[in-house]
Motif scaffolding. Structure first.
Motif, PDB file in Angstrom:
ATOM      1  N   ALA A 109       0.831  -1.194   0.000  1.00 15.91           N
ATOM      2  CA  ALA A 109       0.000   0.000   0.000  1.00 15.91           C
ATOM      3  C   ALA A 109       0.868   1.247   0.000  1.00 15.91           C
ATOM      4  O   ALA A 109       1.943   1.278   0.584  1.00 15.91           O
ATOM      5  CB  ALA A 109      -0.930   0.003   1.209  1.00 15.91           C
ATOM      6  N   GLY A 161     -11.621  -0.354  -4.542  1.00 19.44           N
ATOM      7  CA  GLY A 161     -11.084  -0.053  -3.224  1.00 19.44           C
ATOM      8  C   GLY A 161      -9.654  -0.513  -3.064  1.00 19.44           C
ATOM      9  O   GLY A 161      -8.802   0.209  -2.528  1.00 19.44           O
ATOM     10  N   GLU A 209      -6.198   1.917  -2.634  1.00 22.50           N
ATOM     11  CA  GLU A 209      -5.296   1.753  -1.489  1.00 22.50           C
ATOM     12  C   GLU A 209      -3.853   1.577  -1.931  1.00 22.50           C
ATOM     13  O   GLU A 209      -2.938   2.141  -1.331  1.00 22.50           O
ATOM     14  CB  GLU A 209      -5.756   0.566  -0.649  1.00 22.50           C
ATOM     15  CG  GLU A 209      -5.059   0.476   0.683  1.00 22.50           C
ATOM     16  CD  GLU A 209      -5.762  -0.463   1.650  1.00 22.50           C
ATOM     17  OE1 GLU A 209      -5.413  -0.455   2.839  1.00 22.50           O
ATOM     18  OE2 GLU A 209      -6.657  -1.213   1.203  1.00 22.50           O
ATOM     19  N   GLY A 250      -3.022   5.365  -1.744  1.00 26.51           N
ATOM     20  CA  GLY A 250      -2.968   5.337  -0.288  1.00 26.51           C
ATOM     21  C   GLY A 250      -4.298   5.668   0.367  1.00 26.51           C
ATOM     22  O   GLY A 250      -4.366   5.877   1.583  1.00 26.51           O
ATOM     23  N   PRO A 281      -7.596   4.737   2.069  1.00 15.82           N
ATOM     24  CA  PRO A 281      -8.056   3.522   2.741  1.00 15.82           C
ATOM     25  C   PRO A 281      -9.197   2.845   1.994  1.00 15.82           C
ATOM     26  O   PRO A 281     -10.038   3.508   1.372  1.00 15.82           O
ATOM     27  CB  PRO A 281      -8.500   4.027   4.118  1.00 15.82           C
ATOM     28  CG  PRO A 281      -7.699   5.271   4.331  1.00 15.82           C
ATOM     29  CD  PRO A 281      -7.552   5.900   2.975  1.00 15.82           C
ATOM     30  N   PHE A 282      -9.216   1.517   2.066  1.00 20.93           N
ATOM     31  CA  PHE A 282     -10.162   0.706   1.301  1.00 20.93           C
ATOM     32  C   PHE A 282     -11.607   1.102   1.573  1.00 20.93           C
ATOM     33  O   PHE A 282     -12.385   1.383   0.642  1.00 20.93           O
ATOM     34  CB  PHE A 282      -9.939  -0.777   1.645  1.00 20.93           C
ATOM     35  CG  PHE A 282     -10.894  -1.712   0.975  1.00 20.93           C
ATOM     36  CD1 PHE A 282     -10.645  -2.168  -0.317  1.00 20.93           C
ATOM     37  CD2 PHE A 282     -12.040  -2.147   1.620  1.00 20.93           C
ATOM     38  CE1 PHE A 282     -11.535  -3.044  -0.940  1.00 20.93           C
ATOM     39  CE2 PHE A 282     -12.929  -3.013   1.009  1.00 20.93           C
ATOM     40  CZ  PHE A 282     -12.672  -3.469  -0.272  1.00 20.93           C
TER      41      PHE A 282
END
Length: 416
Positions: free
Chosen positions: A4, A147, A151, A155, A157-158
């Motif tokens: 990630a 998603g 990520e 970066g 978040p999912f």
């Protein structure tokens, strides 16, 4: 998540701008949808132009699950295991030859109408359940793909990425219906096509060119056909995709929105050819992934499901990676809006109208569609937050409709 990225505010701003543009573009069709009532909301007044229909049909099938899943299968199991692109393309062609003209000629409004006509309203309402489940899983698979990509590349978040993407699609779909979906699909299709081809072209250069990528792919022993004992399972999966790709209202919604049977046939066949073409860069990225020394890039044992976003992040410059991210976001939006509108249209037409309010007006059915769009969209989002493999979920969608809906559709249309 392994690999990630740190939060990239440039990517965040670009995605926010894209989503705002799609919402404003989709909302512009609200007045046109309102004038035609339920027919405008669900079927664009049966006046969908052929070119626009081909693009929206292709964009609907070529979602995040299609693109990410194809790269995942190619990287993890080889080209022989990447059955979905040609399987779904063939389903569109066969649907155009055998099903689309018949459905349009009879003037149906949803895929469940022939079931209601032949088996009764209760049976049609019951068959809505597997149709709804298929749309939920399909939408969830698409959101998972997006998603995960957000990520790895940006970066983001999912969970917030999934919720935001679903929220934007729900907002403009509930406002304008199929016109909004079709119009935004044109932009999304162009962005997807350019972004993926550019990313694949740049990435293959980073591994030494086409010949080097293919040599590495062949050396990893993932390019051969299935073992002798696996052919039966291979053909079972292939038939599932081909015939399981037909009984979806997200498909028939566009077929039934055309001006006539001939247009419905051409729309389906051309969309099949175009969807196969768009799958080529995703297949290429799966091959390229086998030629990368991931340990040298700080990624240990990369997950096959993440291979496309990982290639975008590590093998392309920031601008190309950002364009690829936008392409995947566009692909997801084009499929999410279609699926939730499809499920909601069937709920209003084949469940609410016959079982709750037989005398429901066009305006009332439109209101029901909008409410169910929100419910289905939220349900798909919850599923997306609790699944693992994009490709596995994608197969499950087709399995449901293949085993339950396809035989019923054939019998309702062709068995006297």
């Amino acid at each position: 998540m392994d690999g990630a990225a740190a939060l990239d505010w440039t990517a965040v701003a670009a995605i926010a701008g894209l989503y705002l543009f799609l919402y404003l573009l989709g909302s512009r069709a609200a007045r046109r949808a309102e004038r035609a009532g339920f027919a405008g909301m669900a079927l664009a007044g049966r006046s969908l132009p052929l070119g626009l229909g081909v693009l929206t049909m292709t964009a609907t099938w070529v979602g995040g699950g299609y693109v990410n899943g194809t790269a995942e299968a190619t990287y993890g199991g080889g080209l022989w295991q990447a059955q979905a692109p040609w399987g779904y393309a063939l389903s569109l062609v066969l649907g155009g030859l055998w099903f689309a003209p018949t459905m349009r000629r009879r003037g149906f409004t949803t895929m469940l109408d022939p079931f209601e006509q032949r088996y009764g309203r209760e049976a049609a309402a019951l068959l809505y359940l597997p149709a709804l489940t298929g749309e939920l899983f399909w939408t969830a698979a698409i959101l998972v793909a997006l998603g995960a990509t957000f990520e790895v590349i940006a970066g983001i978040p999912f969970a917030p990425a999934v919720v935001l993407s679903a929220g934007v699609a729900i907002a403009y779909t509930a406002r304008s219906g199929l016109w909004a979906v079709a119009i935004t699909d044109v932009v999304q299709m162009v962005l997807l096509f350019i972004g993926l081809w550019l990313a694949a072209t740049v990435a293959v250069g980073e591994v030494g060119g086409v010949e080097a990528a293919w040599a590495s792919y062949s050396a990893n022993d993932v390019s051969g056909p299935p073992a002798a004992g696996s052919w039966l399972a291979w053909w079972d999966s292939a038939l599932l995709l081909i015939f399981g790709g037909i009984p979806w209202h997200v498909y028939f919604q566009r077929v039934l929105a055309t001006t006539g049977p001939a247009a419905a046939r051409r729309l389906s066949i051309w969309a099949g050819a175009l969807s196969l073409l768009v799958a080529v860069p995703a297949l290429a990225i799966g091959v390229i992934g086998t030629a990368v020394d991931w340990n040298a890039l700080g990624v240990s044992d990369p997950d096959a499901a993440m291979i496309l976003p990982l290639v975008l992040r590590h093998l392309t410059p920031p601008f190309v990676a950002l364009l690829g991210l936008g392409a995947l976001a566009a692909a997801v939006m084009s499929s999410v809006d279609s699926s939730i509108l499809s499920a909601s249209s069937m709920a209003a037409r084949n469940v609410y109208r016959p079982l709750v309010r037989p005398a429901a007006t066009s305006a009332e059915l439109t209101r029901v569609v909008r409410r169910v769009i929100v419910i289905v969209g939220c349900g798909a989002t919850l599923v997306a937050l609790n699944v693992q493999s994009v490709y596995a979920l994608w197969f499950l969608c087709s399995d449901l409709v293949y085993c339950i809906l396809f035989p019923q559709l054939v019998c309702a249309l062709y068995d006297r």
